[in-house]
Structure formats: structure tokens, C-alpha cells
Scaffold this active site. Sequence first.
Site, PDB file in Angstrom:
ATOM      1  N   HIS A   3       0.830  -1.210   0.000  1.00 28.36           N
ATOM      2  CA  HIS A   3       0.000   0.000   0.000  1.00 28.36           C
ATOM      3  C   HIS A   3       0.866   1.261   0.000  1.00 28.36           C
ATOM      4  O   HIS A   3       0.599   2.213  -0.736  1.00 28.36           O
ATOM      5  CB  HIS A   3      -0.941  -0.011   1.212  1.00 28.36           C
ATOM      6  CG  HIS A   3      -1.931   1.109   1.192  1.00 28.36           C
ATOM      7  ND1 HIS A   3      -1.969   2.074   2.159  1.00 28.36           N
ATOM      8  CD2 HIS A   3      -2.906   1.433   0.309  1.00 28.36           C
ATOM      9  CE1 HIS A   3      -2.946   2.936   1.876  1.00 28.36           C
ATOM     10  NE2 HIS A   3      -3.527   2.566   0.765  1.00 28.36           N
ATOM     11  N   HIS A  13      -8.033  -0.269  -4.627  1.00 27.35           N
ATOM     12  CA  HIS A  13      -8.687  -0.225  -3.318  1.00 27.35           C
ATOM     13  C   HIS A  13      -9.968  -1.080  -3.305  1.00 27.35           C
ATOM     14  O   HIS A  13     -10.311  -1.659  -2.279  1.00 27.35           O
ATOM     15  CB  HIS A  13      -8.965   1.217  -2.903  1.00 27.35           C
ATOM     16  CG  HIS A  13      -7.704   1.978  -2.558  1.00 27.35           C
ATOM     17  ND1 HIS A  13      -6.944   2.629  -3.500  1.00 27.35           N
ATOM     18  CD2 HIS A  13      -7.051   2.157  -1.384  1.00 27.35           C
ATOM     19  CE1 HIS A  13      -5.891   3.178  -2.913  1.00 27.35           C
ATOM     20  NE2 HIS A  13      -5.923   2.913  -1.628  1.00 27.35           N
ATOM     21  N   GLU A  69      -9.972  11.113  -4.607  1.00 29.84           N
ATOM     22  CA  GLU A  69      -8.762  10.864  -3.804  1.00 29.84           C
ATOM     23  C   GLU A  69      -8.272  12.106  -3.077  1.00 29.84           C
ATOM     24  O   GLU A  69      -7.998  11.985  -1.876  1.00 29.84           O
ATOM     25  CB  GLU A  69      -7.643  10.259  -4.668  1.00 29.84           C
ATOM     26  CG  GLU A  69      -6.530   9.766  -3.781  1.00 29.84           C
ATOM     27  CD  GLU A  69      -5.379   9.151  -4.562  1.00 29.84           C
ATOM     28  OE1 GLU A  69      -5.311   9.282  -5.774  1.00 29.84           O
ATOM     29  OE2 GLU A  69      -4.535   8.562  -3.910  1.00 29.84           O
ATOM     30  N   HIS A  99      -9.367  10.443   5.844  1.00 30.26           N
ATOM     31  CA  HIS A  99      -8.229   9.798   6.512  1.00 30.26           C
ATOM     32  C   HIS A  99      -7.747  10.690   7.663  1.00 30.26           C
ATOM     33  O   HIS A  99      -7.495  10.214   8.771  1.00 30.26           O
ATOM     34  CB  HIS A  99      -7.055   9.632   5.530  1.00 30.26           C
ATOM     35  CG  HIS A  99      -7.036   8.319   4.793  1.00 30.26           C
ATOM     36  ND1 HIS A  99      -6.381   7.210   5.252  1.00 30.26           N
ATOM     37  CD2 HIS A  99      -7.575   7.950   3.611  1.00 30.26           C
ATOM     38  CE1 HIS A  99      -6.512   6.218   4.383  1.00 30.26           C
ATOM     39  NE2 HIS A  99      -7.240   6.639   3.366  1.00 30.26           N
ATOM     40  N   HIS A 117     -12.787   2.936   3.072  1.00 31.29           N
ATOM     41  CA  HIS A 117     -12.652   2.588   1.652  1.00 31.29           C
ATOM     42  C   HIS A 117     -13.861   1.837   1.109  1.00 31.29           C
ATOM     43  O   HIS A 117     -14.108   1.846  -0.095  1.00 31.29           O
ATOM     44  CB  HIS A 117     -11.330   1.862   1.393  1.00 31.29           C
ATOM     45  CG  HIS A 117     -10.253   2.862   1.095  1.00 31.29           C
ATOM     46  ND1 HIS A 117     -10.119   3.454  -0.136  1.00 31.29           N
ATOM     47  CD2 HIS A 117      -9.334   3.439   1.899  1.00 31.29           C
ATOM     48  CE1 HIS A 117      -9.134   4.336  -0.092  1.00 31.29           C
ATOM     49  NE2 HIS A 117      -8.644   4.355   1.140  1.00 31.29           N
TER      50      HIS A 117
HETATM   51 CU1  CUO Z   1      -4.707   3.978  -0.216  1.00 28.97          CU
HETATM   52 CU2  CUO Z   1      -7.094   5.700   1.395  1.00 28.97          CU
HETATM   53  O1  CUO Z   1      -5.395   4.785   1.549  1.00 28.97           O
HETATM   54  O2  CUO Z   1      -5.923   5.500  -0.280  1.00 28.97           O
END
Ligand code: CUO
Length: 737
Positions: free
Chosen positions: A229, A258, A370, A389, A425
Site C-alpha cells: 500500500h 482499493h 482521492e 483519513h 474505503h
Molecule cells: Cu490507499 Cu485511502 O489509503 O488511499
Amino acid sequence: MQVLFFAVFLLAAGIVNSQKPYKLQDVALSLLERPTEPVFMPKGEKGLILDVPPEYLATKYREQATALKNRFSDGDTTQVPIKGITVPDISALLTLPRRAQFSTFVPMHRQLASRLIGILIGMRTTEDFVSASAYIRDRINPGLFVYGFSVAVLHRPDTKDVHLPPLSETFPDRFVDGALFVRAREEANILDETARTPLEIPVDYTATNLELEHRLAYFREDLGINLHHWHWHLIYPFSGPREVVNKDRRGELFYYMHQQIIARYDFERMCNRLPRVKRLQNFNDPIDEAYFPKLNSQVASRNWAGRPSGAILRDVNREADQLKFDIAELQRWRDRVFESIHRGSVDMPNGTRLALTERDGIDFLGNMIEPSDLSPNQQLYGNLHNLLHVAVSLVHDPDQRHLETFGVIGDSATAMRDPVFYRIHSMVNDIFTEHKNTLPRYTTQQLDFPGVRITGISVQTPSSAQNVLETFWQKNTVDLSRGMDFNPRGAVLARFTHLNHRGFQVNINVENQGQARQALVRLFLAPKFDERGQEWSFVDHKNVFIELDKFTVNLQPNRNNIVRESRMSSVTIPFERTFRDLEQNRPPTNASGGVLDDFNFCGCGWPQHMLIPKGSPEGFPSVIFAMISDAQTDWDLRAANRRPGPCAEAASYCGIRDQAYPDRRAMGYPFDRLPRTGVVTTAQFLTPNMALGDVFIRHSDTVIDPFTQQRPTSRPPPRPQSQQNRPARPPPRPNQG
Ligand code: CUO
């Protein structure tokens, strides 16, 4: 000849000491090792010292430059002279304190990273790049430096052959139990290298089985998954020079990679008798899932914050990071995105509207949610994913009154450890699904491959019954020493336990009524039944298919038997790459001991050891799906004829460096859309060029320890209740010799 040319090039670039040749690779490794230690201290097994001009040293070291140089250079070290250059102005980069936590999700940090990437990519020669990196490294925040330098290495044309070490070597504190470092320091300080023994990382160190979500800890806290990731976000940064950010189908790959993480997590949850993950739908609801990471940040000298159950998101206002936003804003941005999806177009800043087309709409949305520098209208659509996030990572101290920094969900290297990651996600994926549901449904004509049909599919694990996949636990070792600043040299090994499976073959029988031709095979795996143990409806089933592989084959007329080895998967990187040692000069080998053709280390790719979900002791009922289609229409055959670029082996989730994404169909095809009218079950969805086969995933609760050559042992039971609240204590060390 090539070697000679490379040596001449390096000499010319000033990266080679005239006595001993030193590759750019070694210099890059030095810059990424012990990130808070100055560059003039020896690095790596070769004791490389970057001999920087005195004016490069931090002021406090400058007066003693000569004494320091003599102190650290002895017979075991080698100096690499670094040329002094006029370094661009980096004063803006200093706004992030050296001991602060760095996060690409924080807009201000992202801008700093973008500036740093711009500087490093803009250096005209390799020599200038190395010189600027050495100068900047000791001045700015180490997290910011490692991120920006890594992105630059991955994107500069002259560093194509440089292999980045896994981040777990540079910042092991983001990957392993914090309690381990105290013991590691003791070992390093007291014992010489030969007397040090591997330190055991306990299996259950973040929670107990009282917490149902802890059943998934082996997945969420897996080293390889978190490295993947981190690396994915390095390849697809949000910000930076246009050519770095603007990659082919970037937004779509954000969606697909994702989406696959969620599908894999849901599959894994079902193997552990847990329902699929719940979307974080209402931002004002308490978050049930608690998480206490037990990680200590070495850079910030702080523990990563935990989150108790029932935490409620609050508006964020933190001056130091220039963060100020309301939770209601997140909601508004999401509403606007949904509105655009339902209308089929996006409002542009100049007042025009841009259609969300069948081909590019998903890419647009990916870059919008994003978001990145490519976002079509950030003013209107905001910064939903990144700031969600951030909001969750600061739920414990949204206005910084306690001087706390963010939790693990605020860093792409640690985010996947936290159960809330999957809830975020899953919500994000829901937005993409809403768009996909508006697209025309695939007709049988589009799905079929006339004249080609699959007559059989099966899976074979050696010396096992047909159609059985086998999983187990395995121990592995990582060296923490390269991330342990200001400690004596020599390896500090830590051993951890991870899921693994036995290698297997997929066999597909294909009838080709036409000429010889090239075809593309797609393989997916999914749970056979839903949570109630009943047959899925296709609209739900399609969301839990995990991609196993995608490859081209040459079909001969009539019967074809296609045999594919699991280790060839286009989704994964080999086991050896996740746990590699770049300094050792041994030729890399694949799982069966053969030498890898292309010795490159991209780091992006799902870890091979996590290709197959855990399954269950009785054999978790699953289905394997194969589809064969025309490579002429579906595959970028030009890409296949070029020399594969780095990362080509894990193209499905990571793309291919400097090349277009090789699959011309929508990512996730054929499961990315609602089915044609009349299709209710998955069986009804099939056209003759597709097949489903029953597979059982059998899990054996045993641990294979290749290091002690021990026979498989039972997995250690959870610690007794009386010990569960104490700090994790490692089990006794295995007997040596
Ligand atoms: Cu990979 Cu939210 O963590 O994009």
C-alpha cells in the site's frame, strides 16, 4: 560491455570513488538508511560514508568536520565523495519540524512533498541529484525526505535501475511491535553481532480475541500488505510534477486497487466467520471499531495514537499543520460527487460540464475523490478521501490541545492496520459503484469470444486432493538494523509469523473452433456462499471476486490445456521481493529456487504469501472463475512485445512503469457493472468463454519455521486472560545449534 559502460558512466557522474566502484544503488541505500543519523556516519554493510563538503554539514557539526571525518572513517569504511553544488532554496521545506509526523494526506505536507519532488526530479545530472539529496536529507523532516526521495528515484530516468529498499527497513517502527525496539537496542548495545539472536514478534500483540475484529489482525498488520500500500501510493503520488502524477488511468487504478483490497478483506472476514465490512456511511455516527496500534514513532519519539470504541469525528482545526475543516464539509463534498454521478457530468471551474463517460468517467471520479493534482474541480468537490483519513486519524485530538499527532490511518504505510481503513474505503468504493451502476451493461456479445469455450477448470495443489488450496502460518525474518539510528552496527533480526499457502496450478481446458490465436485469460476467486450460507445474487457476488491472475496464451486450433502456476500471478510480487536484502550480491531466486529473469525491485504488488485468503479448517467453499477473451481487442499487445518494465510482474494492481495499463477493458472487468437483464445468479452471467469451478480453501493452524528447520508446530494459543493486559513479552528464544 554493459558493465564497463556503467562504470564509466558512474565515474563520469562522480559517484564512483577511484579506488573502489560504488554504485548509485549503494548511495541510494545509504541515503535511506538510519534516516535521522547524519550522512557522514557509515551506512550499510559496506560502511559507506557520503563525504559531503563541509558546508553541507549541519551547523552544529561544521566546526568539528575534520575530527568527525577521521572518527568515522577507518579501514572498514569507504568514502564516496559528494560534489558541492548550489542547492535550490529549501526554506519552505523546513516548515515541517524535523521531529514531526509526516503525512501525505495532510494538504500542507503534500505541498511540501510536491516541492521536494520537484527539486529532486529537476536536478539535471545524477551527480547533482545525489548531491542535493545528501544536502537536503539532514535538514528536513526524515519522513518527508524518505517519501520525496523515493518518489524521485521511482520517476527519474537515470535512477530506473535503482531498487528502493522496503520501507520496513528504513522505518521499521511503522511495521513492528514498538516493544521490540527496547529489546533490539539492548541486544545491539550489549552483544556483538554474532551473539545476537532473532527477536520474536508475538502473533497477537495488538489486541485479544475479546475483540472480534482482531481475527483479521494477521491480514491488517501483515508486513507485505502494508508495504504494498505504501509503495502503490509512491508510484501514484497525489502531487508533484505533472509527468509524475498524470499516469495512464491513475484515478481508475485508485478505484480498482482499493476495490480489490475491500474484496480481499471481505473474503478474509467471511473465512473468519465475520460479515462483510460496514461502510462508514454516516460521518456523525460513533465509530465502533477501536484500534491501538502499539507502534512507537522513532522520528517523533511518540506512540502512534490509539482510538477507543465509540469515537466521534469532530471538526479539525490544527494550526501547525494548517488544517481546518468541518465534518459537514466532507458530507457536502460527497453529496456533490453523488449529484454529479446521477447527472452524468462534472462541473468544471470555468462553468462548463464534463461528461462522466463510459470510458473515462471512472478515472475522473478517482482523481476527484482521492484527490490529486488532476482533480477536475477541487473547489467544488473538495478533498473527501484524504481529509476523511485525516479526520479519523485525529479523532483523539482534533484541535491539538493535547499536542498529539495523528493515528495510523494518517499514513499510507500504516493505514491498513486499522479496521476503520476498510470502513472508509468501503464507503469510497460505494461511490464508484454508484457510477458503475449507471453504465451500459455488458451484452453477451461483448462478453463472449465466438468459437472459443472453456470446457473445464480445476485447481491442483501438489500431493493434495483436486480443487483444494492449502494455507498455513509461516515464520520469516526482517533486519531492523537499517532503521535503528544511533545504534551499534550489525544485524538486528526480528521474526514474525504470517499467512502463506502452498503453490498450486490452475488447469483450464479450452476448445478453439477457429485458427490459432492469442487470447487473454482472467482468473478470479470468490466465496461460494454469502454470509447466510446461501447462493449469492450476482449483484452482490461480483463485488467479492478477487483477481488471482491475468495472462496471455497462444490458443491452438481445437483442444488446449492451459496450465498456470500460482507464483506467476500478475497480482503479486514474489515472496523474496517483500523480504529482500538489497545489499547481498546473491542472485535472486524465485519460490522454486530458479533465478529470477529480471532482477528489479519495484516493491509494488500484492505479497505472494497473501494471494489466497486464509480459508477454514474444514475447507472454505469458494469458486474459481476463468474467462478467456480475444487478446487483440483486450490486451495492449505492443506492451507485451516491449521489454517488460520494472513492476510489470504485478501489473494488475500497480500498472507498468512508463507504459499504458496493459488491459484495455475497464478495470475489474467483467465484474465491474450490473449484469444484463435476466441475470440473477453468477451461473446465469456466464457466457461459453467463462467457467466457474468449486474450490475449498483448507487452513491448517500450524507454523512452518524454515529458519530452525523445525517440523510444523501448533500456532501459539492466545495469551491467557491474566496476561493480556500486560505488555507483550516475546516467547523464549529457540535453542541455538
Ligand atoms: Cu490507499 Cu485511502 O489509503 O488511499
